[in-house]
Design an enzyme around this catalytic site. Structure first.
Site, PDB file in Angstrom:
ATOM      1  N   ARG A   1       4.357 -11.541   3.978  1.00 36.34           N
ATOM      2  CA  ARG A   1       5.807 -11.409   3.786  1.00 36.34           C
ATOM      3  C   ARG A   1       6.518 -10.801   4.989  1.00 36.34           C
ATOM      4  O   ARG A   1       7.743 -10.805   5.051  1.00 36.34           O
ATOM      5  CB  ARG A   1       6.077 -10.570   2.526  1.00 36.34           C
ATOM      6  CG  ARG A   1       5.578 -11.280   1.278  1.00 36.34           C
ATOM      7  CD  ARG A   1       5.724 -10.414   0.042  1.00 36.34           C
ATOM      8  NE  ARG A   1       7.095 -10.316  -0.412  1.00 36.34           N
ATOM      9  CZ  ARG A   1       7.469  -9.598  -1.466  1.00 36.34           C
ATOM     10  NH1 ARG A   1       6.572  -8.907  -2.156  1.00 36.34           N
ATOM     11  NH2 ARG A   1       8.723  -9.556  -1.824  1.00 36.34           N
TER      12      ARG A   1
ATOM     13  N   HIS B   1      -1.265 -16.047   8.298  1.00 39.48           N
ATOM     14  CA  HIS B   1      -0.357 -14.916   8.461  1.00 39.48           C
ATOM     15  C   HIS B   1      -0.952 -13.777   9.286  1.00 39.48           C
ATOM     16  O   HIS B   1      -0.568 -12.624   9.112  1.00 39.48           O
ATOM     17  CB  HIS B   1       0.131 -14.381   7.110  1.00 39.48           C
ATOM     18  CG  HIS B   1       0.763 -15.420   6.249  1.00 39.48           C
ATOM     19  ND1 HIS B   1       1.911 -16.099   6.612  1.00 39.48           N
ATOM     20  CD2 HIS B   1       0.397 -15.927   5.047  1.00 39.48           C
ATOM     21  CE1 HIS B   1       2.232 -16.965   5.660  1.00 39.48           C
ATOM     22  NE2 HIS B   1       1.323 -16.889   4.700  1.00 39.48           N
TER      23      HIS B   1
ATOM     24  N   PRO C   1       0.803  -1.209   0.000  1.00 36.23           N
ATOM     25  CA  PRO C   1       0.000   0.000   0.000  1.00 36.23           C
ATOM     26  C   PRO C   1       0.840   1.264   0.000  1.00 36.23           C
ATOM     27  O   PRO C   1       1.817   1.387   0.745  1.00 36.23           O
ATOM     28  CB  PRO C   1      -0.813  -0.102   1.294  1.00 36.23           C
ATOM     29  CG  PRO C   1      -0.313  -1.295   2.014  1.00 36.23           C
ATOM     30  CD  PRO C   1       0.924  -1.756   1.356  1.00 36.23           C
ATOM     31  N   GLU C   2       0.434   2.177  -0.828  1.00 41.33           N
ATOM     32  CA  GLU C   2       1.040   3.504  -0.868  1.00 41.33           C
ATOM     33  C   GLU C   2       0.056   4.473  -0.216  1.00 41.33           C
ATOM     34  O   GLU C   2      -0.959   4.038   0.323  1.00 41.33           O
ATOM     35  CB  GLU C   2       1.346   3.872  -2.328  1.00 41.33           C
ATOM     36  CG  GLU C   2       2.123   2.761  -3.039  1.00 41.33           C
ATOM     37  CD  GLU C   2       2.454   3.050  -4.496  1.00 41.33           C
ATOM     38  OE1 GLU C   2       2.564   4.222  -4.870  1.00 41.33           O
ATOM     39  OE2 GLU C   2       2.595   2.077  -5.261  1.00 41.33           O
TER      40      GLU C   2
ATOM     41  N   ARG D   1      13.997  -2.336  -9.065  1.00 42.81           N
ATOM     42  CA  ARG D   1      12.539  -2.293  -9.160  1.00 42.81           C
ATOM     43  C   ARG D   1      12.140  -1.884 -10.573  1.00 42.81           C
ATOM     44  O   ARG D   1      12.884  -1.192 -11.256  1.00 42.81           O
ATOM     45  CB  ARG D   1      11.972  -1.289  -8.155  1.00 42.81           C
ATOM     46  CG  ARG D   1      12.475  -1.571  -6.766  1.00 42.81           C
ATOM     47  CD  ARG D   1      11.688  -0.904  -5.698  1.00 42.81           C
ATOM     48  NE  ARG D   1      10.335  -1.393  -5.606  1.00 42.81           N
ATOM     49  CZ  ARG D   1       9.417  -0.814  -4.842  1.00 42.81           C
ATOM     50  NH1 ARG D   1       9.727   0.244  -4.140  1.00 42.81           N
ATOM     51  NH2 ARG D   1       8.204  -1.287  -4.779  1.00 42.81           N
TER      52      ARG D   1
ATOM     53  N   LYS E   1       2.965   6.423   4.614  1.00 43.25           N
ATOM     54  CA  LYS E   1       2.323   5.120   4.436  1.00 43.25           C
ATOM     55  C   LYS E   1       2.089   4.427   5.775  1.00 43.25           C
ATOM     56  O   LYS E   1       1.828   3.230   5.810  1.00 43.25           O
ATOM     57  CB  LYS E   1       3.198   4.230   3.537  1.00 43.25           C
ATOM     58  CG  LYS E   1       3.516   4.842   2.171  1.00 43.25           C
ATOM     59  CD  LYS E   1       4.449   3.965   1.358  1.00 43.25           C
ATOM     60  CE  LYS E   1       5.008   4.717   0.164  1.00 43.25           C
ATOM     61  NZ  LYS E   1       6.035   3.927  -0.554  1.00 43.25           N
TER      62      LYS E   1
END
Length: 275
Positions: free
Chosen positions: A112, A93, A2-3, A265, A58
DNA sequence: GCGATCCTGGCC
DNA sequence: GGCCAGGATCGC
């Protein structure tokens, strides 16, 4: 994942929880707690009132009535989901469970574990190493172009793409909205800050603001994982001009998109239009 | 500044 | 099996 627009959409989707009580906090053994501990977070927040849900860059801040906050960063794969009834079998998770009234609660899920759970009790977050490093938020109207410009000039060696992603210059852009911002500003992501004029940086600044604002209006970009706090998807994906459009036209059909790699990236852009 | 790294999962 | 993913930090 998420940004700024995604985190802001999560925040807005959870505002109805302001005023409710944080009954109990539970953490998995692998919960990504930084600069704090499960014991400290529990001690400071359990059985206190959730007064405000805020966002900085963020980061989400769940702030209690004493001004003490759980600071959440969702990393690449994090979600913060509200459940009217916390399921007895938790989602895979799940790393933090915040129990609220009755059987309701918030669950922080992060496959992650690139996200972080941290702590702040100072108004501007100066006591939190993550928050204290951030530049101003793009959507903060007190943040003026001249401030942005002087921050940019301190990073003359960076490419414009790296500049966009640098949270210490200004907070909120990630890979999607950085690519989109550079397209809107018609600037080449490979160009060095030092070779970019003040007027061009001004275009970049206002492009970022505009792109992020539209992202918020569309409820964020749900590419795969992203959901707001109530489990709803955003529709910004349908408005992205260059992101993930390798070898296709820009969404508006104005030119061809290529993908390059910068700092490990992907960057998508349109070389014909971005100079 | 750049590349490697933390981690899991999805897709080809 | 290899590559890629919305992030950020830490070395060189």
């Amino acid at each position: 994942m998420p940004e700024l627009p995604e985190v802001e959409s999560i925040r807005r989707s959870l505002l109805f929880l302001e005023g409710s009580t944080l009954q109990k906090l539970q953490f998995s053994s692998l919960a990504p707690i930084e600069h704090s501990s499960a014991a400290q977070l529990k001690k400071k927040l359990q059985r206190t009132r959730l007064q405000q849900i805020l966002r900085r860059g963020k980061y989400l801040l769940l702030k209690n009535h004493e001004g003490k906050s759980l600071v959440i960063h969702l990393g690449m794969s994090g979600q913060l989901l509200y459940f009217e009834k916390i399921p007895s079998s938790l989602p895979k998770h799940s790393h933090a469970i915040l129990s609220l009234e009755k059987e309701a609660g918030l669950i922080y899920i992060d496959a992650r574990r690139f996200g972080t759970l941290s702590w702040s009790e100072e108004a501007q977050g100066r006591d939190n190493p993550f928050l204290s490093r951030l530049g101003p938020d793009y959507d903060d109207l007190e943040f003026k172009f001249l401030d942005y410009l002087s921050r940019c000039r301190q990073h003359s060696g960076l490419s414009l793409k790296s500049l966009c992603l640098h949270q210490g210059v200004a907070a909120g852009l990630g890979n999607i909205y950085a690519c989109e911002t550079l397209y809107w500003a018609r600037l080449d992501p490979r160009r060095a800050v030092a070779k970019t004029s003040d007027a061009e940086l001004e275009k970049l600044f206002y492009a970022a603001r505009q792109v992020l604002q539209i992202g918020i209006e569309k409820g964020g970009s749900s590419l795969k994982d992203y959901l707001d706090g109530r489990g709803n998807r955003g529709v910004m994906k349908n408005f992205l001009q260059v992101y993930d459009r390798e070898a296709q036209n820009t969404l508006d059909g104005a030119g061809k998109v290529i993908r390059i790699s910068q700092n490990n990236r992907s960057t998508w852009f349109c070389p014909e239009l971005q100079k």
